[in-house]
Write a protein that holds these residues in place. Structure first.
Motif, PDB file in Angstrom:
ATOM      1  N   ILE A 286      13.473   8.485 -11.783  1.00  0.00           N
ATOM      2  CA  ILE A 286      13.463   7.034 -12.013  1.00  0.00           C
ATOM      3  C   ILE A 286      13.790   6.289 -10.725  1.00  0.00           C
ATOM      4  O   ILE A 286      13.138   5.300 -10.354  1.00  0.00           O
ATOM      5  N   GLU A 287      14.841   6.750 -10.007  1.00  0.00           N
ATOM      6  CA  GLU A 287      15.209   6.096  -8.753  1.00  0.00           C
ATOM      7  C   GLU A 287      14.080   6.213  -7.728  1.00  0.00           C
ATOM      8  O   GLU A 287      13.808   5.281  -6.962  1.00  0.00           O
ATOM      9  N   HIS A 288      13.414   7.343  -7.722  1.00  0.00           N
ATOM     10  CA  HIS A 288      12.329   7.552  -6.756  1.00  0.00           C
ATOM     11  C   HIS A 288      11.181   6.561  -6.992  1.00  0.00           C
ATOM     12  O   HIS A 288      10.689   5.910  -6.063  1.00  0.00           O
ATOM     13  N   TRP A 289      10.760   6.454  -8.255  1.00  0.00           N
ATOM     14  CA  TRP A 289       9.656   5.519  -8.543  1.00  0.00           C
ATOM     15  C   TRP A 289      10.079   4.065  -8.346  1.00  0.00           C
ATOM     16  O   TRP A 289       9.269   3.229  -7.946  1.00  0.00           O
TER      17      TRP A 289
ATOM     18  N   LEU B 170      -3.786  -4.045   2.499  1.00  0.00           N
ATOM     19  CA  LEU B 170      -3.986  -2.590   2.483  1.00  0.00           C
ATOM     20  C   LEU B 170      -2.717  -1.845   2.871  1.00  0.00           C
ATOM     21  O   LEU B 170      -2.554  -0.661   2.532  1.00  0.00           O
ATOM     22  N   ALA B 171      -1.813  -2.525   3.603  1.00  0.00           N
ATOM     23  CA  ALA B 171      -0.566  -1.861   4.007  1.00  0.00           C
ATOM     24  C   ALA B 171       0.307  -1.522   2.815  1.00  0.00           C
ATOM     25  O   ALA B 171       1.197  -0.666   2.896  1.00  0.00           O
ATOM     26  N   ALA B 172       0.076  -2.205   1.672  1.00  0.00           N
ATOM     27  CA  ALA B 172       0.889  -1.924   0.487  1.00  0.00           C
ATOM     28  C   ALA B 172       0.687  -0.502  -0.025  1.00  0.00           C
ATOM     29  O   ALA B 172       1.510   0.015  -0.790  1.00  0.00           O
ATOM     30  N   SER B 173      -0.401   0.109   0.381  1.00  0.00           N
ATOM     31  CA  SER B 173      -0.650   1.486  -0.072  1.00  0.00           C
ATOM     32  C   SER B 173       0.092   2.516   0.767  1.00  0.00           C
ATOM     33  O   SER B 173       0.068   3.714   0.442  1.00  0.00           O
ATOM     34  N   ALA B 174       0.744   2.100   1.837  1.00  0.00           N
ATOM     35  CA  ALA B 174       1.410   3.052   2.728  1.00  0.00           C
ATOM     36  C   ALA B 174       2.501   3.859   2.028  1.00  0.00           C
ATOM     37  O   ALA B 174       2.564   5.091   2.173  1.00  0.00           O
ATOM     38  N   PRO B 175       3.432   3.237   1.259  1.00  0.00           N
ATOM     39  CA  PRO B 175       4.460   4.069   0.594  1.00  0.00           C
ATOM     40  C   PRO B 175       3.870   5.115  -0.334  1.00  0.00           C
ATOM     41  O   PRO B 175       4.393   6.241  -0.417  1.00  0.00           O
ATOM     42  N   LEU B 176       2.800   4.746  -1.052  1.00  0.00           N
ATOM     43  CA  LEU B 176       2.195   5.713  -1.960  1.00  0.00           C
ATOM     44  C   LEU B 176       1.579   6.875  -1.187  1.00  0.00           C
ATOM     45  O   LEU B 176       1.690   8.047  -1.591  1.00  0.00           O
ATOM     46  N   ILE B 177       0.936   6.554  -0.058  1.00  0.00           N
ATOM     47  CA  ILE B 177       0.333   7.624   0.754  1.00  0.00           C
ATOM     48  C   ILE B 177       1.407   8.559   1.302  1.00  0.00           C
ATOM     49  O   ILE B 177       1.265   9.797   1.286  1.00  0.00           O
ATOM     50  N   VAL B 178       2.511   7.958   1.784  1.00  0.00           N
ATOM     51  CA  VAL B 178       3.608   8.779   2.318  1.00  0.00           C
ATOM     52  C   VAL B 178       4.186   9.668   1.218  1.00  0.00           C
ATOM     53  O   VAL B 178       4.510  10.842   1.427  1.00  0.00           O
ATOM     54  N   HIS B 179       4.309   9.088   0.020  1.00  0.00           N
ATOM     55  CA  HIS B 179       4.832   9.868  -1.110  1.00  0.00           C
ATOM     56  C   HIS B 179       3.953  11.084  -1.416  1.00  0.00           C
ATOM     57  O   HIS B 179       4.446  12.200  -1.631  1.00  0.00           O
TER      58      HIS B 179
ATOM     59  N   LEU C 285      12.181   3.015  -6.002  1.00  0.00           N
ATOM     60  CA  LEU C 285      12.102   2.800  -4.549  1.00  0.00           C
ATOM     61  C   LEU C 285      10.651   2.605  -4.103  1.00  0.00           C
ATOM     62  O   LEU C 285      10.346   1.748  -3.265  1.00  0.00           O
ATOM     63  N   LEU C 286       9.744   3.424  -4.655  1.00  0.00           N
ATOM     64  CA  LEU C 286       8.331   3.290  -4.298  1.00  0.00           C
ATOM     65  C   LEU C 286       7.790   1.905  -4.683  1.00  0.00           C
ATOM     66  O   LEU C 286       7.071   1.254  -3.916  1.00  0.00           O
ATOM     67  N   LEU C 287       8.175   1.428  -5.876  1.00  0.00           N
ATOM     68  CA  LEU C 287       7.739   0.117  -6.330  1.00  0.00           C
ATOM     69  C   LEU C 287       8.303  -0.994  -5.447  1.00  0.00           C
ATOM     70  O   LEU C 287       7.582  -1.924  -5.059  1.00  0.00           O
ATOM     71  N   LEU C 288       9.591  -0.906  -5.103  1.00  0.00           N
ATOM     72  CA  LEU C 288      10.215  -1.949  -4.280  1.00  0.00           C
ATOM     73  C   LEU C 288       9.594  -1.997  -2.886  1.00  0.00           C
ATOM     74  O   LEU C 288       9.361  -3.075  -2.324  1.00  0.00           O
ATOM     75  N   ARG C 289       9.361  -0.846  -2.275  1.00  0.00           N
ATOM     76  CA  ARG C 289       8.770  -0.825  -0.931  1.00  0.00           C
ATOM     77  C   ARG C 289       7.343  -1.372  -0.941  1.00  0.00           C
ATOM     78  O   ARG C 289       6.937  -2.118  -0.049  1.00  0.00           O
ATOM     79  N   THR C 290       6.558  -1.018  -1.979  1.00  0.00           N
ATOM     80  CA  THR C 290       5.189  -1.556  -2.088  1.00  0.00           C
ATOM     81  C   THR C 290       5.214  -3.069  -2.289  1.00  0.00           C
ATOM     82  O   THR C 290       4.444  -3.816  -1.672  1.00  0.00           O
ATOM     83  N   LEU C 291       6.108  -3.542  -3.151  1.00  0.00           N
ATOM     84  CA  LEU C 291       6.215  -4.975  -3.405  1.00  0.00           C
ATOM     85  C   LEU C 291       6.604  -5.738  -2.145  1.00  0.00           C
ATOM     86  O   LEU C 291       6.088  -6.830  -1.865  1.00  0.00           O
ATOM     87  N   ALA C 292       7.487  -5.166  -1.342  1.00  0.00           N
ATOM     88  CA  ALA C 292       7.902  -5.829  -0.100  1.00  0.00           C
ATOM     89  C   ALA C 292       6.722  -5.996   0.852  1.00  0.00           C
ATOM     90  O   ALA C 292       6.539  -7.049   1.478  1.00  0.00           O
ATOM     91  N   LEU C 293       5.908  -4.965   0.969  1.00  0.00           N
ATOM     92  CA  LEU C 293       4.742  -5.054   1.851  1.00  0.00           C
ATOM     93  C   LEU C 293       3.719  -6.064   1.315  1.00  0.00           C
ATOM     94  O   LEU C 293       3.092  -6.798   2.086  1.00  0.00           O
TER      95      LEU C 293
END
Length: 726
Positions: free
Chosen positions: A53-56, A13-22, A58-66
């Motif tokens: 493009i850079e923003h999305w 569930l932590a993978a949703s954190a970057p999307l929520i922050v966004h 970053l969002l994808l990379l941070r979600t993937l890391a979690l």
């Protein structure tokens, strides 16, 4: 793939954190027209696309890391392939969750110098010695089935102690039931390497070669367990090499009929068997009555040949009413299992039973609709025997039923009655639900609608079931056929053999409409499959329905040789008071109806612990499930002694070993591995454990790489932003 820490799956569930922050930090821009900005519009449009493009990214990379971090914490593991495991026959991957299924049934007591169970315990201990710290183990015995099982043990020393303290029981072996219980217990284990370990003496009884549905259920459950997130349990069969047995056994004892009138004789049927190759020698068969064998009933030589199975019939009678303990023993048997050289049972003798026959057409002698019932139960003085003297028959017309004292009779027979007065019906219901027996025989031309509305009441009335349509002999008459040979109501037909119901042709009968009632018993059917005799408990009484008339208008049943013994056993079964059974099998509880305190003693003289319980809506005292065969003595304050007997099932004592071919047939499709001695078990334990490849280190590396890429992308975007402002 399996997960060793599946409980940490919530970390995903932590993978949703970057999307929520966004979403929470999206800029809300206000549009303001400014004349000078029109010259920069084209440049800003190009720059905005690059930043999006850079923003999305970053969002994808941070979600993937979690996600990678959360999955790594769950410790995913790639097990060995099924092909590798099967080719190696056996493999252990990680900590073991073992369920030991030990067959401590009656055949485990067989042995010349020591019981078979001692060798089973030895091979079980060798298996436990091969376990390591952190492994978990459960121990289930055949005698423990049906009881509450303890949780798995991590203390291997305690497991060894449990195995060392096992003793043979008197229950019949049942490997499918053991394996099914083992599958249930595996659910409580946490370790990934699941093992079912069946430890058997190899006796035919335990392998249950005729129980196809039981083995099919085991195979299905093992197959389904392999489709879960955890690997399929591995099945081990530990069966030491055991010598043949020499045994003389009493396999079963039964009565000729369930009603034994005081002063009359009944046949005690004793089933005997010899197993082995040696001559059994000089034997005597002894039958004694009384708790301490006060009365010798039978004491004769027993000529039993090698490998022979035979029946000995012993007449027995009692001069007093009540429950009488009877012990059957083989004297002089020098065999490998003395536990089956004796057999205890309780025989109940009755005083005269009052029976009321209610007739729709009254009469005397052979006239009247209940004439053949009265004649079978109580013949004229010249034809009366000791059994028929147990019944005192009274005949009345249905119109006199409302004023007659129904409570004075143990059984009431309705013979082709029509309509009952409301007062008579109400009194009949009270009598039956209070404990009286009821036998009903309607003529096929009876008013079915009336019967179903007032007597059956959709299964809630005094009849066992509602009635259906009428059957007739359009395709020829039907005759009676036994559906449940062992039912007490049919015991009296045994002596008559095939002659008992021959010629019982019926031209018209009534079908039943049981509506799916689960507690209906049908011991007798017509040859076309329709029910002939239906029984069901009604309150504290029993109710039976004979689906044709008991006169000669539509049936020749009253004229056949088996009519009198059939009717006597039906009536005696209905007339017997509803009380806990006296003759029990292993796993049954001792149940005592008592107002005060009582003391119960087992066959070894040890006091039994009794707890309060409920039986048939009565408050009773009950023991734990019993496993020791023999005679149980119950004594209440100021009351006469009560006796109960525990005996094993007829097939429990067969010590013959099943052939390897038969065992392999039962294990076909189960992917089982058989080991025959402790050396093989020790060698198996010495094999190094093959762990599946854990993926969490690689996931951590990927997570770090993703974070490095995310940092580089973020730094590039920051530099580009600073360059744009300058």
């Amino acid at each position: 793939m399996i997960f060793l820490n599946l409980l940490l799956a919530g970390g995903l569930l932590a993978a949703s954190a970057p999307l929520i922050v966004h979403i929470l930090h999206q800029r809300k821009l206000k549009r303001i027209d400014w004349g000078a900005m029109r010259f920069l519009r084209d440049m800003l449009t190009r720059r905005r696309k690059r930043l999006r493009i850079e923003h999305w990214l970053l969002l994808l990379l941070r979600t993937l890391a979690l996600i990678l971090l959360a999955v790594a914490l769950m410790r995913p593991q790639l097990p060995m392939s099924q092909e590798q495991a099967i080719s190696a026959d056996f493999s252990r991957q990680g900590a073991v969750a073992a369920v030991l299924l030990i067959d401590d049934s009656a055949t485990s007591a067989v042995g010349t110098d020591s019981a078979r169970l001692e060798q089973l315990k030895e091979i079980a201990l060798a298996y436990i010695d091969g376990l390591e710290v952190g492994d978990e183990v459960s121990i289930i015995t055949r005698s423990a089935l049906g009881k509450t099982l303890p949780p798995p043990l991590y203390d291997l020393r305690a497991a060894r102690e449990m195995v060392s303290n096992l003793e043979p029981s008197d229950v019949a072996g049942d490997h499918p039931a053991l394996l099914s219980a083992g599958m249930d217990q595996l659910i409580r284990h946490l370790n990934p390497q699941r093992e079912l370990v069946l430890i058997s003496d190899g006796a035919r009884t335990g392998w249950r070669q005729d129980d196809r549905s039981g083995w099919a259920n085991v195979q299905r459950r093992l197959r389904e367990a392999g489709s879960e997130r955890r690997a399929r349990p591995q099945l081990l069969v530990l069966q030491p090499e055991l010598p043949g047995a020499e045994d003389v056994a009493i396999t079963a004892v039964s009565m000729q009929r369930n009603l034994l009138p005081v002063g009359s004789e009944a046949n005690l049927r004793i089933q005997l068997a010899h197993f082995g190759e040696r001559d059994p020698g000089n034997l005597r068969l002894r039958v004694e009555a009384g708790e301490h064998g006060e009365r010798k009933v039978y004491d004769e030589d027993l000529p039993l040949e090698r490998g022979e199975q035979r029946e000995v019939v012993v007449p027995i009678s009692f001069n007093e009413a009540g429950a009488h303990p009877v012990t059957v023993a083989i004297v002089g048997a020098r065999d490998d299992n003395p536990r089956n050289d004796s057999y205890a049972m309780v025989v109940e003798a009755f005083e005269q039973l009052p029976v009321l026959v209610v007739e729709g057409r009254s009469g005397s002698g052979l006239s009247g609709s209940g004439a053949f019932v009265a004649l079978a139960l109580q013949p004229d003085d010249e034809a009366r025997d000791a059994v028929s003297q147990a019944f005192a028959v009274t005949r009345i017309h249905v119109d006199d039923m409302a004023s007659h004292p129904l409570e004075d009779y143990r059984c009431i027979v309705l013979a082709d009655v029509g309509v009952l007065e409301s007062a008579a019906l109400s009194r009949l219901e009270r009598a039956v639900f209070a404990g009286a027996g009821l036998l009903t025989a309607f003529a096929p031309d009876s008013d079915i609608a009336y019967v179903n509305r007032f007597l059956a009441r959709e299964g809630q009335g005094v009849l066992p079931t509602p009635l259906g349509s009428m059957g007739d002999a359009a395709n020829g008459p039907v005759s009676a056929a036994i559906a449940l040979p062992g039912h007490p109501s049919l015991i009296g037909l045994r002596d008559a053999g095939d002659r008992g119901l021959n010629g019982a042709e019926v031209s018209r009968w009534l079908r039943i409409d049981d509506g799916g009632l689960s507690d209906v018993t049908i011991p007798l059917r017509w040859t076309n499959g329709d029910a002939a005799l239906v029984l069901r408990r009604r309150g504290l009484g029993n109710s039976a329905l004979l689906t044709t008339s008991v006169d000669l208008r539509h049936s020749r049943l009253p004229l056949v040789e088996g009519w009198a013994p059939l009717l006597r056993n039906i009536v005696s079964e209905l007339a017997s008071p509803i009380r806990p059974p006296r003759n029990l099998h292993p796993g049954n509880r001792l149940t005592i109806v008592a107002d005060g305190s009582v003391q119960a003693v087992d066959p070894q003289g040890e006091e039994l612990l009794l707890d309060e319980g409920v039986w048939e809506e009565r408050r009773v005292l009950q023991s734990a499930p019993l496993t020791q065969v023999g005679l149980y003595h119950v004594q209440g304050a100021g009351e006469s002694a009560q006796y109960f007997a525990l005996a094993s099932e007829a097939d429990a004592w067969d010590p013959r070993i099943a052939s390897d071919t038969a065992i392999e047939q039962q294990l076909a499709g189960l992917q089982a591995m058989r080991l025959r001695d402790t050396q093989q078990v020790q060698a198996l334990a010495g094999e190094p454990r093959q762990s599946g490849r854990e993926l969490w280190p690689w996931l951590i590396v990927l997570c770090v790489l993703v974070l490095l890429i995310e940092g580089a992308v973020a730094a590039r975007g920051s530099l580009a932003s600073q360059g744009g402002r300058s």
